[in-house]
Design a protein around this motif. Sequence first.
Motif, PDB file in Angstrom:
ATOM      1  N   ILE A  81       0.849  -1.186   0.000  1.00  0.00           N
ATOM      2  CA  ILE A  81       0.000   0.000   0.000  1.00  0.00           C
ATOM      3  C   ILE A  81       0.886   1.238   0.000  1.00  0.00           C
ATOM      4  N   PHE A  82       0.291   2.358  -0.318  1.00  0.00           N
ATOM      5  CA  PHE A  82       0.978   3.649  -0.256  1.00  0.00           C
ATOM      6  C   PHE A  82       0.349   4.439   0.880  1.00  0.00           C
ATOM      7  N   TYR A  83       1.164   5.129   1.651  1.00  0.00           N
ATOM      8  CA  TYR A  83       0.669   5.923   2.769  1.00  0.00           C
ATOM      9  C   TYR A  83       1.678   7.010   3.095  1.00  0.00           C
TER      10      TYR A  83
ATOM     11  N   ARG B 125      -4.821   3.754  -4.320  1.00  0.00           N
ATOM     12  CA  ARG B 125      -5.923   4.685  -4.064  1.00  0.00           C
ATOM     13  C   ARG B 125      -6.360   5.426  -5.324  1.00  0.00           C
ATOM     14  N   ASP B 126      -7.614   5.864  -5.306  1.00  0.00           N
ATOM     15  CA  ASP B 126      -8.201   6.561  -6.448  1.00  0.00           C
ATOM     16  C   ASP B 126      -7.389   7.790  -6.860  1.00  0.00           C
TER      17      ASP B 126
ATOM     18  N   ASP C 113      -4.463  -2.694 -11.709  1.00  0.00           N
ATOM     19  CA  ASP C 113      -4.687  -2.668 -10.264  1.00  0.00           C
ATOM     20  C   ASP C 113      -5.386  -3.967  -9.887  1.00  0.00           C
ATOM     21  N   ASN C 114      -4.636  -4.889  -9.311  1.00  0.00           N
ATOM     22  CA  ASN C 114      -5.174  -6.195  -8.939  1.00  0.00           C
ATOM     23  C   ASN C 114      -5.903  -6.180  -7.602  1.00  0.00           C
ATOM     24  N   GLY C 115      -5.801  -5.076  -6.862  1.00  0.00           N
ATOM     25  CA  GLY C 115      -6.399  -5.028  -5.531  1.00  0.00           C
ATOM     26  C   GLY C 115      -5.708  -6.025  -4.610  1.00  0.00           C
TER      27      GLY C 115
END
Length: 168
Positions: A85-87, A120-121, A138-140
């Motif tokens: 994830i990115f954060y 994220r969008d 984007d494979n989720g």
Amino acid sequence: QYHAYPTPWHRRKHKKLEHQTLRHAAKVTVTNRKIKERLVNTYPHLEFADVIIVPHGFDGADLRSEAGGSRQESGGAFRITYSGIFYDEVTPLYFFKAIRKLRKERPDMKLDLQFAGLLRDEYKKKAKRWKIDDIITDNGYLPHHQTVGLLQSSDALWVTLGRMRNAE
């Protein structure tokens, strides 16, 4: 440790909640030695044996499995995969800029950018604006064995840490 707090109050509140949580925990699981040492040194009630390290990342058993994906799935394009994830400071935007520049300089190069986890969008919109969304999948979130297969079917794996304290 990994977050920028909006105000000093938020930092104190987070620290208090962390302390309360750790006070009630029979055991604590962390992903690396630095985090374990920080917790044991910060919270005197924690014993060294109370904090268990379960590293994320490499597991040789994954590579011995039949999870490996096929290179043919990328249609001959150079596949770069990011899993996670990115954060906060960890962002795909620098990578996206580089890909945009590469595509302008080398329009003949076929690329396949795979993401497993949360994209994220806001990042999808930026990719669309920069006209690189056509090479992004984007494979989720995927089951572990599928993520390992995706990683194994890649030409390059992308890791980004960002510019933050204790990122190592």
